[in-house]
Design a protein around this motif. Structure first.
Motif, mmCIF file in Angstrom:
data_model
loop_
_atom_site.group_PDB
_atom_site.id
_atom_site.type_symbol
_atom_site.label_atom_id
_atom_site.label_comp_id
_atom_site.label_asym_id
_atom_site.label_seq_id
_atom_site.Cartn_x
_atom_site.Cartn_y
_atom_site.Cartn_z
ATOM 1 N N UNK A 83 0.855 -1.175 0.000
ATOM 2 C CA UNK A 83 0.000 0.000 0.000
ATOM 3 C C UNK A 83 0.891 1.225 0.000
ATOM 4 N N UNK A 84 0.685 2.106 -0.967
ATOM 5 C CA UNK A 84 1.548 3.275 -1.121
ATOM 6 C C UNK A 84 1.111 4.437 -0.243
ATOM 7 N N UNK A 85 -0.184 4.581 -0.005
ATOM 8 C CA UNK A 85 -0.709 5.641 0.842
ATOM 9 C C UNK A 85 -1.437 4.979 1.996
ATOM 10 N N UNK A 86 -1.017 5.302 3.204
ATOM 11 C CA UNK A 86 -1.617 4.682 4.389
ATOM 12 C C UNK A 86 -2.127 5.767 5.333
ATOM 13 N N UNK A 87 -3.063 5.408 6.165
ATOM 14 C CA UNK A 87 -3.559 6.343 7.173
ATOM 15 C C UNK A 87 -2.857 6.034 8.490
ATOM 16 N N UNK A 88 -2.190 7.052 9.030
ATOM 17 C CA UNK A 88 -1.513 6.934 10.318
ATOM 18 C C UNK A 88 -2.108 7.968 11.258
ATOM 19 N N UNK A 89 -1.556 8.073 12.450
ATOM 20 C CA UNK A 89 -2.031 9.088 13.398
ATOM 21 C C UNK A 89 -1.803 10.497 12.870
ATOM 22 N N UNK A 90 -0.915 10.628 11.901
ATOM 23 C CA UNK A 90 -0.631 11.936 11.291
ATOM 24 C C UNK A 90 -1.549 12.226 10.116
ATOM 25 N N UNK A 91 -2.318 11.257 9.686
ATOM 26 C CA UNK A 91 -3.201 11.421 8.528
ATOM 27 C C UNK A 91 -2.724 10.546 7.382
ATOM 28 N N UNK A 92 -3.122 10.897 6.180
ATOM 29 C CA UNK A 92 -2.714 10.142 4.998
ATOM 30 C C UNK A 92 -1.228 10.350 4.758
ATOM 31 N N UNK A 93 -0.480 9.246 4.744
ATOM 32 C CA UNK A 93 0.976 9.296 4.691
ATOM 33 C C UNK A 93 1.497 8.406 3.576
ATOM 34 N N UNK A 94 2.589 8.824 2.950
ATOM 35 C CA UNK A 94 3.251 7.991 1.953
ATOM 36 C C UNK A 94 3.950 6.865 2.706
ATOM 37 N N UNK A 95 3.637 5.633 2.348
ATOM 38 C CA UNK A 95 4.174 4.463 3.048
ATOM 39 C C UNK A 95 5.694 4.498 3.081
ATOM 40 N N UNK A 96 6.250 4.176 4.240
ATOM 41 C CA UNK A 96 7.692 4.128 4.397
ATOM 42 C C UNK A 96 8.322 5.484 4.675
ATOM 43 N N UNK A 97 7.491 6.517 4.817
ATOM 44 C CA UNK A 97 7.998 7.859 5.091
ATOM 45 C C UNK A 97 7.167 8.493 6.198
ATOM 46 N N UNK A 98 7.557 9.674 6.594
ATOM 47 C CA UNK A 98 6.749 10.470 7.520
ATOM 48 C C UNK A 98 6.095 11.624 6.776
ATOM 49 N N UNK A 99 6.107 11.556 5.468
ATOM 50 C CA UNK A 99 5.579 12.624 4.625
ATOM 51 C C UNK A 99 4.092 12.389 4.396
ATOM 52 N N UNK A 100 3.306 13.402 4.728
ATOM 53 C CA UNK A 100 1.867 13.277 4.548
ATOM 54 C C UNK A 100 1.447 13.799 3.175
ATOM 55 N N UNK A 101 0.268 13.390 2.788
ATOM 56 C CA UNK A 101 -0.316 13.889 1.544
ATOM 57 C C UNK A 101 -0.511 15.404 1.657
ATOM 58 N N UNK A 102 -0.746 15.880 2.874
ATOM 59 C CA UNK A 102 -0.972 17.309 3.088
ATOM 60 C C UNK A 102 0.308 18.104 2.840
ATOM 61 N N UNK A 103 1.466 17.508 3.150
ATOM 62 C CA UNK A 103 2.744 18.151 2.813
ATOM 63 C C UNK A 103 2.858 18.316 1.303
ATOM 64 N N UNK A 104 2.488 17.278 0.592
ATOM 65 C CA UNK A 104 2.535 17.292 -0.869
ATOM 66 C C UNK A 104 1.512 18.291 -1.415
ATOM 67 N N UNK A 105 0.330 18.350 -0.775
ATOM 68 C CA UNK A 105 -0.739 19.240 -1.233
ATOM 69 C C UNK A 105 -0.316 20.702 -1.215
ATOM 70 N N UNK A 106 0.517 21.091 -0.257
ATOM 71 C CA UNK A 106 1.007 22.470 -0.220
ATOM 72 C C UNK A 106 1.654 22.838 -1.558
ATOM 73 N N UNK A 107 2.432 21.927 -2.093
ATOM 74 C CA UNK A 107 3.161 22.179 -3.332
ATOM 75 C C UNK A 107 2.303 21.947 -4.570
ATOM 76 N N UNK A 108 1.390 20.991 -4.499
ATOM 77 C CA UNK A 108 0.464 20.764 -5.618
ATOM 78 C C UNK A 108 -0.417 21.994 -5.787
#
Length: 124
Positions: free
Chosen positions: A9-34
């Motif tokens: 699974x490439x995108x997982x839900x953690x206590x931080x929210x939607x996260x890229x698997x194997x990292x601490x990077x959230x989709x929301x971090x990416x959304x800032x730049x998108x």
């Protein structure tokens, strides 16, 4: 959820929210730049992601745009509330630090900084 070629699974839900698997990077971090319309290659380099990770994140954002956007707005609101809270909590400390005289030997640096601030304000 979006999956990689090896069925992880490439995108997982953690206590931080939607996260890229194997990292601490959230989709929301990416959304800032998108949202700011940065190119995927730049975002990938900024977060040191693999091609598969950035592609999975961008694909997930596109496939679940409404849900991700709604969560992103909540994250932005919470971040602003935290910023305001800590700004208020540390207002006295920030004022005390700002009122301190410059350290010896930093007069030239401070003068240059003040000149740059004045120039910036005049351009607004």
């Amino acid at each position: 959820m979006t999956t990689l070629s090896n069925e992880q699974t490439a995108i997982i839900r953690t206590e931080r929210g939607l996260t890229i698997a194997g990292t601490r990077i959230t989709i929301y971090d990416i959304m800032d730049y998108v949202t700011a319309q940065y190119p995927p290659k730049f975002i990938r380099g900024l977060f040191d992601l693999t091609e598969a990770q950035i592609n999975a994140a961008l694909a997930y954002i596109e496939a679940h745009r409404a849900d991700v956007e709604a969560e992103y707005q909540i994250v932005l609101k919470e971040a602003e509330e935290l910023r305001l809270y800590y700004e208020e909590k540390n207002r006295d400390l920030i004022a005390r630090i700002a009122a301190q005289p410059p350290k010896p030997g930093q007069e030239a640096i401070r003068a240059k900084l003040q000149a740059a601030k004045a120039k910036f304000k005049s351009q607004l």
